[in-house]
Design an enzyme around this catalytic site. Structure first.
Site, short mmCIF file in Angstrom:
data_model
loop_
_atom_site.label_atom_id
_atom_site.label_comp_id
_atom_site.label_asym_id
_atom_site.label_seq_id
_atom_site.Cartn_x
_atom_site.Cartn_y
_atom_site.Cartn_z
CG ASP A 1 -0.62 -1.97 7.05
OD1 ASP A 1 -1.67 -2.17 7.71
OD2 ASP A 1 -0.53 -1.06 6.22
CE1 TYR B 1 -9.91 3.04 6.47
CE2 TYR B 1 -8.99 4.17 8.36
CZ TYR B 1 -8.89 3.76 7.05
OH TYR B 1 -7.76 4.06 6.32
CE LYS B 2 -8.08 -0.72 5.15
NZ LYS B 2 -8.63 0.16 4.10
CG PHE C 1 -2.01 1.00 1.15
CD1 PHE C 1 -3.11 0.79 0.35
CD2 PHE C 1 -1.92 2.19 1.87
CE1 PHE C 1 -4.13 1.73 0.26
CE2 PHE C 1 -2.92 3.13 1.80
CZ PHE C 1 -4.04 2.92 0.99
NE ARG D 1 -9.78 -3.33 -2.88
CZ ARG D 1 -9.25 -2.73 -1.81
NH1 ARG D 1 -8.10 -3.14 -1.32
NH2 ARG D 1 -9.86 -1.72 -1.23
#
Length: 418
Positions: A204, A229-230, A127, A378
């Protein structure tokens, strides 16, 4: 695999987690097939009340008197995460700041803990924030960045990583789940490889926490960060978390010397002397309003159980892949995630030259996936609230878009940007 909608409905009828769907706002009511839980989770129904309690009772009426309940929130919720989600021990997880800031803090601390080593390692397909932080820390310290190549779909090859590790490497930054394809890394094996080379790994966990078991203590992991927040459903911009193995805490010093990391902080002493435990990685006043939704989300995940969530997530992914093979492959769509469920995180990625247009066509038809460069769609079903029939219906609508050529009328990504 039976690919009928009736078979998908039967899986929902047998789903032990089915009851959690009703505990999320909009699920089953807004008509949206939401397959972007790996970017932003739905809002738990308990969240507004939790926020209202902090705002209306603790802040509006309690004022500064509520400080006693706020001051320990970052470690209290960290312990909930440790036990219920991350497989860590009490006193090893802290909630606060952003993933980027937490990564910076731990990476600098790790580099300082390996004096004489001048290389930081990261994955070339990781990322962007992770790669940018590594580059920034290296530039500031006169270090070298060694980017390890990875297959865009299959992810990192452990042998390639091992070949990049030597006595010059101070720290390695890696994602447990690849953000693009969902490829899953063997956290324990990579940690052992890095430790054998004398390096520390900062993991991560942003696409892993709440979706797959991570078991930090069992893996012997040293350091980790992740967002909430995922799959943890803490809300947009929710504070992140960091993990530091207990045995390392007193030997590491993070670079942002704030008063919340200070021993006896209210003595207001003249010199910085970090507290011995996980609190030394804190900086300033905890984001009290942001922590309330995180606690709700973490408790839901812990109640459901990560193992059960991961098991359902694997089945949701297997259904998406089987449908893609049967319905979408004839239209030029390829599965771009590892097919082995043991090597795949919570989302499934599809490759198509017109992925951007397909994504927009799906959104207009009530399906919410997301697009990732260069040509990936995705699908991120979240086991807490996504049904098997949601996956079936979403792929069916994508099949209809491809069959009719409806996506052809949408502008390309390049024309959209320019």
């Amino acid at each position: 695999m039976d690919l009928t909608r009736a078979a998908a409905a039967a899986l929902d009828d047998a789903d032990p987690l089915a009851g959690f769907r009703a505990r999320f706002a909009g699920a089953g009511e807004d008509g949206v097939l939401y397959l972007d839980g790996n970017s932003l989770g739905r809002m738990p129904r308990e969240t507004p009340a939790a926020l209202a309690r902090v705002v209306e009772e603790e802040w509006a009426r309690g004022l500064i008197g509520s400080w006693s309940s706020w001051i320990g929130a970052a470690t209290r919720i960290g312990d909930l995460l440790a036990e219920g989600v991350l497989g860590a021990r009490p006193g090893e997880v802290l909630v606060g700041d952003s993933t980027t800031v937490d990564l910076y803090k731990l990476l600098v601390a790790a580099a300082d803990a390996r004096p004489g080593r001048d290389v930081l390692v990261c994955c070339a397909d990781d990322f962007p924030t992770d790669r940018y932080v590594v580059a920034g820390v290296a530039a500031a310290r006169g270090m070298t960045v060694r980017e390890v190549p990875a297959d865009i779909d299959e992810g990192l090859d452990p042998a390639v990583l091992a070949a990049a590790l030597d006595e010059r490497v101070a720290a390695v930054v890696l994602s447990a789940v690849a953000y693009r394809s969902g490829a899953l890394v063997d956290l324990a094996a990579v940690t052992r490889t890095a430790r054998d080379a004398g390096a520390l790994v900062v993991w991560d966990l942003s696409h892993a926490a709440g979706a797959v078991p991570v078991e930090l203590a069992a893996a012997g992991a040293d350091l980790a960060v992740g967002c909430s927040y995922k799959y943890l459903n803490g809300g947009p911009g929710a504070p992140a978390f960091l993990y530091v193995r207990r045995e390392l805490q007193e030997s590491l010093r993070q670079p942002i010397w704030g008063w919340f990391g200070q021993r006896d902080q209210f003595a207001m002493g003249p010199a910085y002397d970090p507290v011995p435990g996980i609190e030394r990685f804190a900086v300033g006043t905890p984001p009290v309003l942001g922590l309330a939704p995180v606690e709700v989300g973490v408790r839901l995940v812990a109640e459901a159980g990560v193992d059960r969530l991961a098991a359902k997530g694997r089945k949701l992914g297997e259904l998406a892949i089987a449908l893609a093979d049967a319905w979408l492959a004839p239209h030029g769509v390829a599965v771009a995630s590892p097919r082995d469920p043991a090597r795949r995180g919570g989302h499934v990625t599809l490759a198509h030259p017109q992925a951007w247009q397909l994504t927009q066509a799906l959104v207009d038809r009530g399906v919410v996936p997301d697009f990732r460069t260069p040509d990936r769609v995705r699908l991120g079903p979240a086991p807490l609230y996504t049904r098997f029939v949601d996956v079936w219906d979403a792929v069916d609508r994508l099949r209809e878009v491809l069959a009719t050529g409806a996506h052809e009328s949408y502008p390309t990504e390049r024309s959209r940007v320019t």
